[in-house]
Design a protein around this motif. Structure first.
Motif, short mmCIF file in Angstrom:
data_model
loop_
_atom_site.label_atom_id
_atom_site.label_comp_id
_atom_site.label_asym_id
_atom_site.label_seq_id
_atom_site.Cartn_x
_atom_site.Cartn_y
_atom_site.Cartn_z
N THR A 135 0.86 -1.19 0.00
CA THR A 135 0.00 0.00 0.00
C THR A 135 0.89 1.24 0.00
N TYR A 150 0.11 5.80 0.44
CA TYR A 150 -0.96 6.79 0.63
C TYR A 150 -0.50 8.21 0.31
N LEU A 208 -1.24 -0.33 -3.98
CA LEU A 208 -2.66 -0.20 -3.62
C LEU A 208 -2.83 1.02 -2.72
N GLY A 218 -4.83 1.78 -0.28
CA GLY A 218 -5.78 0.99 0.51
C GLY A 218 -6.65 1.87 1.39
N ASP A 219 -7.84 1.34 1.70
CA ASP A 219 -8.68 2.09 2.65
C ASP A 219 -8.16 1.92 4.08
N SER A 220 -7.08 1.12 4.24
CA SER A 220 -6.35 1.09 5.51
C SER A 220 -5.79 2.48 5.82
N ASP A 266 -8.56 1.47 -3.77
CA ASP A 266 -9.43 0.62 -2.95
C ASP A 266 -10.79 1.32 -2.81
N LYS A 278 -10.09 -2.12 -6.29
CA LYS A 278 -10.24 -3.34 -5.49
C LYS A 278 -11.54 -3.23 -4.70
N HIS A 330 -11.35 -9.34 -3.13
CA HIS A 330 -10.74 -9.42 -1.79
C HIS A 330 -11.65 -10.30 -0.94
N VAL A 382 -7.24 -10.70 -3.62
CA VAL A 382 -6.53 -10.67 -2.33
C VAL A 382 -7.16 -11.71 -1.42
N GLU A 423 -7.16 -12.62 2.41
CA GLU A 423 -6.69 -12.06 3.69
C GLU A 423 -7.02 -13.00 4.84
N ILE A 446 -2.36 -11.89 2.20
CA ILE A 446 -1.94 -11.13 3.39
C ILE A 446 -2.44 -11.97 4.57
N VAL A 492 1.04 -9.12 -0.17
CA VAL A 492 0.84 -7.69 0.06
C VAL A 492 0.97 -7.40 1.56
N VAL A 499 0.64 -3.82 4.38
CA VAL A 499 0.39 -2.39 4.56
C VAL A 499 1.75 -1.74 4.84
O1 KIV Z 1 -6.72 -1.47 2.63
C1 KIV Z 1 -5.74 -2.23 2.57
O2 KIV Z 1 -4.62 -1.89 2.95
C2 KIV Z 1 -5.94 -3.56 2.03
C3 KIV Z 1 -4.78 -4.50 2.03
C4 KIV Z 1 -4.57 -5.05 3.36
C5 KIV Z 1 -4.93 -5.58 1.02
O3 KIV Z 1 -7.02 -3.89 1.62
#
Ligand code: KIV
Length: 275
Positions: free
Chosen positions: A19, A21, A38, A40-42, A80, A110, A134, A177, A179, A200, A210, A212
């Motif tokens: 990921t 950002y 990615l 990611g929405d993380s 994401d 994703k 995912h 993915v 997880e 993951i 993958v 984060v």
């Molecule tokens: O949002 C994210 O970081 C994810 C990854 C863990 C695959 O979906």
């Protein structure tokens, strides 16, 4: 990297995905030759300090995806889809997916598994937008799965995950993915489908892995899942640097002459002759 390059890597070499950002970290991830980045929405947890990934929406995701896109030269860039952009509003999902492509420069999106996932995936892929699935532990709906824990641990749950992977492939996903599922189940799924699996917390048998980025760098201290490997621990280094700055300012050691600019004495005398 494009979607076909990623699919072609299956059974050739392992695929790498991280990921990112923001611009500086995305530049480094891309420079390191990671295959897929990615957004990611993380983002919600590791950057914005929120409790749940469901608390970010399209404005935040697009804002960060645009910054990442400015840095990426080689990797495949995936956005994401946040919870409210397709799970709360399936009728808006194609429009929202398209925004990741046209506004943020992503090459695909994703989505996490949910009840209506196959219909939404089919609609987005029919619009010509590559979709990464995912399954397993899907954080946006983790409460419905009994919390943040390993999924697919009995035969029935494992069979369900195999079905989901096969259905996602049929509905046009280019990768999935996996997880937090048992390693041997991930291996089975990986063998059963022709598209790559990216794991993951899903063991060594996936087609790729993958993480984060903030976990990998040791930049997220609130919690660390079992499947995370910290390749470095930046938090204490950053803390030390900030404390050094603070101490040097208070002790009048910073800035030194090497960080300062000068003016000729004769010029100074013109404004303040007594000096
Ligand atoms: O949002 C994210 O970081 C994810 C990854 C863990 C695959 O979906």
């Amino acid at each position: 990297m494009n979607v076909s390059d990623i699919i072609a890597l299956k059974n050739k070499r392992k695929i790498t995905m991280l990921t990112a950002y923001d611009y500086p970290i995305a530049s480094l991830v891309d420079k390191a030759g990671i295959d897929i980045i990615l957004v990611g929405d993380s983002l919600a947890n590791v950057v914005l300090g929120l409790e749940s990934t469901t608390q970010v929406g399209m404005p935040e995701m697009l804002h960060h995806a645009k910054a990442v896109n400015r840095a990426v030269k080689n990797a495949l860039l995936i956005g994401d889809m946040p919870y409210d952009s397709y799970q709360l509003a399936p009728q808006e999902s194609v429009v929202n997916a398209q925004r990741f492509i046209s506004e943020a420069g992503c090459q695909g999106v994703k989505l996490e598994w949910f009840d209506n996932c196959l219909a939404v995936t089919a609609q987005i892929t029919a619009a010509g937008i590559p979709v990464m699935g995912h399954i397993g532990l899907t954080p946006q709906t983790a409460q419905r799965l009994g919390g943040f824990k390993c999924q697919g641990k009995d035969a029935q749950a494992a069979r369900q995950l195999i079905n989901q992977a096969e259905e996602l492939e049929k509905n046009g996903c280019f990768a999935i993915v996996l997880e937090c599922i048992p390693d041997k189940l991930a291996g089975l799924i990986t063998k059963k489908i022709k598209i790559p699996t990216i794991g993951i917390g899903a063991g060594i048998h996936c087609d790729g892995q993958v993480l984060v980025i903030n976990d990998l760098l040791g930049l997220f201290e609130r919690y660390t899942p079992k499947f995370v490997k910290k390749y470095t621990n930046l938090s204490p280094l950053i803390l030390e640097a900030i404390q050094n700055f603070k101490n040097e300012v208070v002790q009048e050691k910073f800035p030194g002459p090497e960080h300062s600019f000068t003016i000729k004495e004769e010029e100074l005398k013109k404004i303040e002759p007594s000096i």
